[in-house]
Design a protein around this motif. Structure first.
Motif, PDB file in Angstrom:
ATOM      1  N   THR B 246       0.833  -1.202   0.000  1.00  0.00           N
ATOM      2  CA  THR B 246       0.000   0.000   0.000  1.00  0.00           C
ATOM      3  C   THR B 246       0.863   1.246   0.000  1.00  0.00           C
ATOM      4  O   THR B 246       0.553   2.243  -0.661  1.00  0.00           O
ATOM      5  CB  THR B 246      -0.913   0.020   1.235  1.00  0.00           C
ATOM      6  OG1 THR B 246      -1.449  -1.269   1.444  1.00  0.00           O
ATOM      7  CG2 THR B 246      -2.041   1.005   1.052  1.00  0.00           C
ATOM      8  N   PHE B 247       1.969   1.195   0.761  1.00  0.00           N
ATOM      9  CA  PHE B 247       2.870   2.338   0.803  1.00  0.00           C
ATOM     10  C   PHE B 247       3.401   2.635  -0.592  1.00  0.00           C
ATOM     11  O   PHE B 247       3.416   3.781  -1.040  1.00  0.00           O
ATOM     12  CB  PHE B 247       4.016   2.034   1.785  1.00  0.00           C
ATOM     13  CG  PHE B 247       4.918   3.194   2.055  1.00  0.00           C
ATOM     14  CD1 PHE B 247       6.161   3.276   1.446  1.00  0.00           C
ATOM     15  CD2 PHE B 247       4.532   4.211   2.911  1.00  0.00           C
ATOM     16  CE1 PHE B 247       6.998   4.343   1.686  1.00  0.00           C
ATOM     17  CE2 PHE B 247       5.368   5.277   3.163  1.00  0.00           C
ATOM     18  CZ  PHE B 247       6.598   5.346   2.545  1.00  0.00           C
ATOM     19  N   VAL B 248       3.840   1.587  -1.280  1.00  0.00           N
ATOM     20  CA  VAL B 248       4.383   1.784  -2.629  1.00  0.00           C
ATOM     21  C   VAL B 248       3.301   2.285  -3.572  1.00  0.00           C
ATOM     22  O   VAL B 248       3.521   3.176  -4.389  1.00  0.00           O
ATOM     23  CB  VAL B 248       5.016   0.482  -3.160  1.00  0.00           C
ATOM     24  CG1 VAL B 248       5.420   0.641  -4.613  1.00  0.00           C
ATOM     25  CG2 VAL B 248       6.215   0.097  -2.326  1.00  0.00           C
ATOM     26  N   LEU B 249       2.099   1.717  -3.454  1.00  0.00           N
ATOM     27  CA  LEU B 249       1.018   2.157  -4.331  1.00  0.00           C
ATOM     28  C   LEU B 249       0.701   3.637  -4.117  1.00  0.00           C
ATOM     29  O   LEU B 249       0.516   4.396  -5.067  1.00  0.00           O
ATOM     30  CB  LEU B 249      -0.233   1.306  -4.087  1.00  0.00           C
ATOM     31  CG  LEU B 249      -1.395   1.581  -5.046  1.00  0.00           C
ATOM     32  CD1 LEU B 249      -0.997   1.199  -6.458  1.00  0.00           C
ATOM     33  CD2 LEU B 249      -2.647   0.825  -4.626  1.00  0.00           C
ATOM     34  N   SER B 250       0.644   4.056  -2.844  1.00  0.00           N
ATOM     35  CA  SER B 250       0.337   5.462  -2.582  1.00  0.00           C
ATOM     36  C   SER B 250       1.450   6.345  -3.128  1.00  0.00           C
ATOM     37  O   SER B 250       1.201   7.447  -3.621  1.00  0.00           O
ATOM     38  CB  SER B 250       0.138   5.708  -1.086  1.00  0.00           C
ATOM     39  OG  SER B 250       1.349   5.551  -0.405  1.00  0.00           O
ATOM     40  N   ALA B 251       2.699   5.840  -3.063  1.00  0.00           N
ATOM     41  CA  ALA B 251       3.807   6.616  -3.621  1.00  0.00           C
ATOM     42  C   ALA B 251       3.648   6.744  -5.130  1.00  0.00           C
ATOM     43  O   ALA B 251       3.895   7.811  -5.707  1.00  0.00           O
ATOM     44  CB  ALA B 251       5.140   5.946  -3.282  1.00  0.00           C
ATOM     45  N   VAL B 252       3.220   5.663  -5.771  1.00  0.00           N
ATOM     46  CA  VAL B 252       3.058   5.690  -7.233  1.00  0.00           C
ATOM     47  C   VAL B 252       1.958   6.665  -7.632  1.00  0.00           C
ATOM     48  O   VAL B 252       2.108   7.440  -8.577  1.00  0.00           O
ATOM     49  CB  VAL B 252       2.756   4.270  -7.766  1.00  0.00           C
ATOM     50  CG1 VAL B 252       2.246   4.330  -9.192  1.00  0.00           C
ATOM     51  CG2 VAL B 252       4.004   3.412  -7.694  1.00  0.00           C
ATOM     52  N   PHE B 253       0.860   6.658  -6.888  1.00  0.00           N
ATOM     53  CA  PHE B 253      -0.216   7.612  -7.175  1.00  0.00           C
ATOM     54  C   PHE B 253       0.309   9.037  -7.086  1.00  0.00           C
ATOM     55  O   PHE B 253       0.053   9.881  -7.953  1.00  0.00           O
ATOM     56  CB  PHE B 253      -1.371   7.425  -6.173  1.00  0.00           C
ATOM     57  CG  PHE B 253      -2.347   6.350  -6.553  1.00  0.00           C
ATOM     58  CD1 PHE B 253      -3.612   6.322  -6.003  1.00  0.00           C
ATOM     59  CD2 PHE B 253      -2.005   5.355  -7.451  1.00  0.00           C
ATOM     60  CE1 PHE B 253      -4.525   5.333  -6.338  1.00  0.00           C
ATOM     61  CE2 PHE B 253      -2.897   4.348  -7.793  1.00  0.00           C
ATOM     62  CZ  PHE B 253      -4.166   4.339  -7.231  1.00  0.00           C
ATOM     63  N   ALA B 254       1.033   9.306  -5.991  1.00  0.00           N
ATOM     64  CA  ALA B 254       1.566  10.654  -5.803  1.00  0.00           C
ATOM     65  C   ALA B 254       2.516  11.009  -6.938  1.00  0.00           C
ATOM     66  O   ALA B 254       2.485  12.124  -7.476  1.00  0.00           O
ATOM     67  CB  ALA B 254       2.278  10.748  -4.452  1.00  0.00           C
ATOM     68  N   CYS B 255       3.344  10.057  -7.310  1.00  0.00           N
ATOM     69  CA  CYS B 255       4.319  10.291  -8.387  1.00  0.00           C
ATOM     70  C   CYS B 255       3.603  10.628  -9.682  1.00  0.00           C
ATOM     71  O   CYS B 255       3.977  11.565 -10.390  1.00  0.00           O
ATOM     72  CB  CYS B 255       5.179   9.048  -8.538  1.00  0.00           C
ATOM     73  SG  CYS B 255       6.237   9.071  -9.972  1.00  0.00           S
ATOM     74  N   LEU B 256       2.550   9.890  -9.990  1.00  0.00           N
ATOM     75  CA  LEU B 256       1.788  10.168 -11.216  1.00  0.00           C
ATOM     76  C   LEU B 256       1.225  11.580 -11.192  1.00  0.00           C
ATOM     77  O   LEU B 256       1.311  12.319 -12.184  1.00  0.00           O
ATOM     78  CB  LEU B 256       0.619   9.175 -11.342  1.00  0.00           C
ATOM     79  CG  LEU B 256       0.956   7.819 -11.955  1.00  0.00           C
ATOM     80  CD1 LEU B 256      -0.267   6.911 -11.898  1.00  0.00           C
ATOM     81  CD2 LEU B 256       1.402   7.987 -13.399  1.00  0.00           C
ATOM     82  N   GLY B 257       0.676  11.952 -10.032  1.00  0.00           N
ATOM     83  CA  GLY B 257       0.154  13.304  -9.899  1.00  0.00           C
ATOM     84  C   GLY B 257       1.228  14.323 -10.186  1.00  0.00           C
ATOM     85  O   GLY B 257       1.017  15.297 -10.910  1.00  0.00           O
ATOM     86  N   GLY B 258       2.428  14.084  -9.633  1.00  0.00           N
ATOM     87  CA  GLY B 258       3.519  15.010  -9.832  1.00  0.00           C
ATOM     88  C   GLY B 258       3.930  15.108 -11.285  1.00  0.00           C
ATOM     89  O   GLY B 258       4.131  16.200 -11.826  1.00  0.00           O
TER      90      GLY B 258
END
Lengths: 382, 343, 296
Positions: B246-258
């Motif tokens: 979940t931590f990695v997934l949330s990081a990926v979401f944030a990265c996509l947003g960025g």
């Protein structure tokens, strides 16, 4: 679900209320401003916003611009580029402002340079980076002097004093790093040897460590480049460490509160600056004297605080606009050309001579060398 | 009924299309700008909601991942490689099709990485960092967890603020548009409506993923962790693996947003990595109800929209702080959460 | 490096370190009684400094400082009464988030009450340019004040917790709040007291460092982060260890300046924070020496 419905209704009301607020009276001229009134760059943006509000008030009291009232829309970006971008788009597309004054920092300006160019809206930036006007974008101008001018003045002064080995400290803001880059760029040309150059965090509370490093290298002078309170800190720490080398600052030192914060440590600091702070010492016929003394008097009376040269950049932006509207009206293309052809215009930062290739209009003589004597700014006698 | 969970998704699609038609009809298309930007911030919020609400982990460092995505794609698409064009590394990149030549606004020709390859690198780096940071972080709890994630965010901030080729305090500008399946992610006036739909389509897809996740075995495992970690482990749930995932997934979401917001804005600055941003994301998720994806989405869209329009003026930060405190004091389940739902 | 230079860095390091230690102690006091990490701790320092500067225009310096400390203690009490007291069984997450929000609100409040300009309190003795020479190193008299007042605070707190009724009651709450309540200790009052105490020592520290570091509305958060790093480094709740940890971090930071470019100075404390959290969250002095160091 019901709660969501209620909240959606509130949102709709909010939106409509907000848009009603923005509905301008017929026939006002809208001027936008994106300034860092709060946040990390607030010592730039706050005086700029105050200056603009004061000038707009004065303009409206004497009949407005081109016969119409001026509506100033100030957006507080807090120094963040993403807000500046959003506000720039808002001001251009929604408010359809005549021109945008600001932003306060170079980082924000570079982000909206292309937006303003594409949106064909005049941008009069209050930040100093040379990349704002180089390469030239047709609609983008800036009012502060180039950092390189300040550097050249500093180096000339050092040469006069016979100093060639210096230490440089700069803050990690755009202003600081930009200045450091210019210092390093011009050093060989003026025979200056930068023995050590360090960048400190703008929130730094103690610089004795890095100054100790400079002291160990036996620098003949220290040059500090920053716009925040650290300027006073450098002065105090140097004296606390027993350093006798002279301290030269950037034009960011141009506000008496830094002298007050540094107390006795401020005595003898040398720095280049626009003439605003020594307006009283200027000869009576000097083209800038009248407007400088008037600005100083009015600002200090209205806001009960000392003027700063940063507020002056906003002053220049607005008065340039007013001057050009007199002849070109409110057609954006004519205004743009009007600014490009403006020559010999006296502002707080100097005499502006714009041209299609020069969207800044200031030259080396826009600076004077100042020093601090008995807690006051005076001209440096060569 | 399994179809019920998709109803709100349908409602979202209807709302998105409806708003666009409404503003176009009212000649107020400029609202779409802030709505598009909000959509990308909502991606971060969605990821954080999964992390906080379903895995029970607070993170004060989401802005760090957002910044990594944005900065990596910004740097790679603006770094002019022409001077290195003859080196084997650059030649290899060229042969693999990662490079793209383009002209900037001032008629200079640049040779940079193509946006999609920059995105790939950004995502790769984010996943690696999320794994590296996530492994030790998920073992922590409470204030230790909060401070570790805050520390991570601060390190990212310090790095972007202090590094010359990352633009230092000025950030990076001149980021080119991102060509995507015949459309382009760009802030230009001509592509406003297009970009609005791209942004919200991305949100829609991520939301779909999140909804499916939440209603799957993984989601139930996550909820069991939030309910009581020891009990979950006793039931045979591999809590560490799920929390890390979940931590990695949330990081990926944030990265996509960025990544996407940087291409939309044409640049990025260190303020996107500031801890204040992370606090805002937490405030938004808290306000929407930590375990409520729709609540978080709604709160994220609304609050970011208002903030980007400058509605709160100089009180922006204070307002988010007030929301944070208010929600935590009076509505610990969030303003929009439905009581007694899957706690 | 010559001895003078070494000693110069050493003095800078322990001055900085003692400030961090005081902030960490502030964290620990509240943490011990409530389990709450008060993210607004940094703001107490700045609030104290700001109030003292404003008052020092009308009052003699010692009185201004005393009043500033008193007012800040009042603010601490207010925070406890309004935000913390009536929460029933709050989760750690909730409390973290609330105090973070409070930190921001306090900061914005200070911005709008005063303004963005920087201020500095008068030097207690001497002026901005006074400099004392000790063993070849130069130090401002104010730095000696910082060291002295920090030492006094630590000593007084030590005595307070060991020998006064209130102090021991607070330690009882820290050890086991249910048992303390059963013994008749008003735990809620102890919580309020801990907030007031943390606010007070924060304000005093803020006044003492103000002549050196200057005071601006947004300086609270970076201080809090450093203070928190030190608190964790020493082991949360362990105030004597916090003193040691503070000195260690201060020295580490300052000596890093002599070796690395200054830009990495903040990376040092952040790296320390993450390393400790990842590998030994109990702190340097945690677990094994608990018996000896835990009693404050």
């Amino acid at each position: 679900m019901k709660r969501m419905l209620v909240i959606s209704l509130i949102v709709v009301f909010l939106l409509s209320a907000v848009s009603l607020l923005f509905a301008a009276e017929k026939g006002t001229i809208k001027i936008g401003a994106i300034l860092a009134v709060t946040g990390g760059a607030s010592n730039l943006g706050a005086p700029e916003a105050k200056t603009l509000e004061m000038l707009v008030e004065q303009a409206n009291a004497s009949g407005g611009l081109d016969g119409r009232k001026v509506e100033l829309i100030v957006k507080d970006s807090g120094g963040s580029p993403e807000k500046a971008i959003s506000f720039a788009r808002q001001l251009i597309e929604e408010e359809r402002v005549l021109a945008i004054i600001g932003p306060s920092t170079s980082g924000e300006t570079m982000k909206i340079k292309d937006i303003c160019e594409e949106g064909k809206t005049i941008l009069l930036s209050c930040s100093a980076a040379e990349s704002i006007v180089n390469p030239v974008a047709q609609y983008v101008f800036k009012t502060p002097q180039n950092d390189s001018f300040a550097v050249i003045w500093i180096y000339n002064t050092l040469k006069q004093k016979g100093i060639s080995k210096i230490g440089v400290v700069a803050s990690n803001t755009g202003f600081g790093t930009g200045g450091k880059a210019q210092l390093e760029k011009y050093a060989p040309e003026y025979g200056i040897d930068i023995l050590i150059a360090e960048i400190y965090d703008k929130e730094a509370t103690d610089l004795t460590g890095v100054l100790n490093k400079l002291k160990a290298k036996n620098v003949q002078a220290v040059v500090n480049w920053s716009i925040e309170p650290a300027q006073s800190l450098v002065a105090k720490n140097m004296r606390q460490l027993g350093m006798t080398a002279p301290l030269l600052q950037s034009h960011g030192f141009g506000n008496i509160k830094y002298v007050e914060a540094a107390g006795q440590a401020a005595e003898g600091i040398i720095f280049p600056c626009g003439r605003l702070l020594v307006a009283d010492a200027l000869p009576p016929k000097h083209p800038q004297k009248a407007l400088l003394t008037a600005y100083k008097r009015q600002y200090e009376a209205k806001y009960k605080e000392e003027v700063s040269t940063f507020g002056g950049h906003a002053y220049d932006a607005f008065t340039i606009l007013v001057e050009v509207v007199k002849t070109a009206g409110t057609d954006k293309e004519k205004l743009r050309q009007g600014i490009e052809n403006l020559k010999g215009f006296a502002g707080t930062a100097g005499i502006f001579n714009f041209s299609p290739a020069d969207h800044n209009g200031l030259a080396l003589d826009s600076f004077e060398m100042l020093t601090v004597k008995n807690g006051k700014f005076v001209l440096l006698k060569p | 009924m399994p179809e019920r969970r998709y109803l709100p998704l349908l409602a979202l699609a209807v709302a998105v299309i409806g708003i666009q038609l409404a503003v176009s009809a009212a000649a107020a298309v400029y609202y779409l700008t802030q709505l598009t930007m909000s959509a990308y911030y909502c991606l971060v919020v969605l990821g954080l909601c999964l992390l906080m609400g379903y895995a029970g982990q607070i993170s004060l460092g989401q802005a760090g991942f957002f910044a990594i995505g944005g900065y990596v794609s910004a740097v790679l698409t603006t770094l002019d490689l022409r001077s290195l064009a003859e080196t084997p590394a650059v030649k290899l990149l060229g042969r693999l099709g990662f490079l793209a030549e383009r002209k900037d606004l001032y008629e200079n020709t640049l040779l940079c990485l193509a946006p999609w390859s920059a995105m790939a690198f950004a995502l790769l780096l984010t996943v690696l960092l999320a794994l590296m940071i996530g492994l030790p972080v998920i073992r922590l709890k409470g204030h230790y967890l909060a401070m570790a994630t805050l520390g991570f965010g601060l390190i990212v901030f310090r790095i972007v603020l202090g590094t010359r080729f990352l633009g230092e305090a000025d950030g990076i500008s001149g980021v080119p548009p991102f060509p995507l399946f015949g459309l382009r992610v760009s802030g230009g006036l001509a592509w406003r409506v297009e970009n609005y739909y791209i942004a919200w389509a991305l949100v829609f897809l991520c939301l779909l993923l999140a909804v499916n996740l939440v209603h799957s075995r993984v989601g139930r495992a996550l909820r069991s962790i939030r309910g009581g970690e020891e009990a979950a482990r006793a039931m045979g749930v591999d809590t560490s693996r799920y929390k890390l995932a979940t931590f990695v997934l949330s990081a990926v979401f944030a990265c996509l947003g960025g990544i996407f917001l940087t291409h939309y804005n044409g640049g990025i600055g260190p303020s996107e990595a500031a801890s204040m941003k992370s606090v805002r994301y937490v405030a938004i998720v808290a306000a929407g109800g930590a375990d409520n994806l729709w609540g978080a989405l709604f709160a994220g869209a609304l609050l970011n929209f208002l903030s980007l329009r400058g509605t709160f003026g100089s009180y922006d930060d204070a307002f988010f702080a007030a929301i944070l405190i208010g929600v935590m004091l009076f509505f610990p389940d969030g303003l929009l959460s439905v009581k007694g739902r899957g706690r | 490096m010559s001895f003078e230079q070494f000693f110069q860095y050493f003095l800078s390091g322990i001055t900085q370190g003692s400030i961090y230690a005081i902030i960490a102690i502030g964290f620990n006091i509240i943490y011990n009684t409530t389990g709450v990490i008060n993210f607004a701790q940094g703001e107490f320092l700045i609030l104290g400094g700001m109030i003292a500067v404003s008052l020092s225009a009308y009052l003699p310096l010692p009185l201004a400082v005393a009043l500033a400390v008193a007012v800040t203690m009042g603010v601490g009490l207010l925070i406890d009464l309004v935000f913390i007291r009536w929460l029933a069984g709050p989760s750690v997450l909730r409390l973290i988030v609330i105090t973070m929000g409070l930190s921001i609100l306090l900061r914005e409040g200070m911005l709008h009450l005063w303004d963005e300009k920087v201020r500095a309190l008068r030097h207690f003795t001497g002026s901005e340019i006074s400099s004392l020479r000790i063993l070849g190193a130069y130090i401002s008299p104010q730095a000696l004040w910082v060291l002295g007042i920090s030492a006094v605070i630590v000593a007084v707190l030590n005595l307070f917790f060991k020998f006064t009724l209130a102090g021991r009651a607070m330690r009882a709450c820290a050890a086991n709040s249910l048992a303390a309540r059963l013994c008749g200790i008003r735990t809620r009052r102890m919580v309020s007291l801990s907030f007031m105490l943390s606010a007070g020592i924060g304000a005093l520290a803020g006044c003492t460092i103000s002549p050196l570091t200057q005071t601006q509305y947004d300086m609270g958060a970076p201080l809090a982060i450093k203070g928190f790093t030190v608190a964790i480094l020493g082991g949360l709740g362990n105030s004597m260890a916090a003193v040691a940890a503070g000195l260690i971090l201060g020295l580490l930071e300052v000596f890093s300046v002599s070796l690395l470019p200054l830009a990495y100075k903040d990376a040092v404390s952040l790296a320390v924070l993450l390393v400790i959290l990842f590998f030994k969250p109990g702190g340097l002095f945690g677990r094994r020496e608990e018996q000896v160091l835990k009693e404050f």
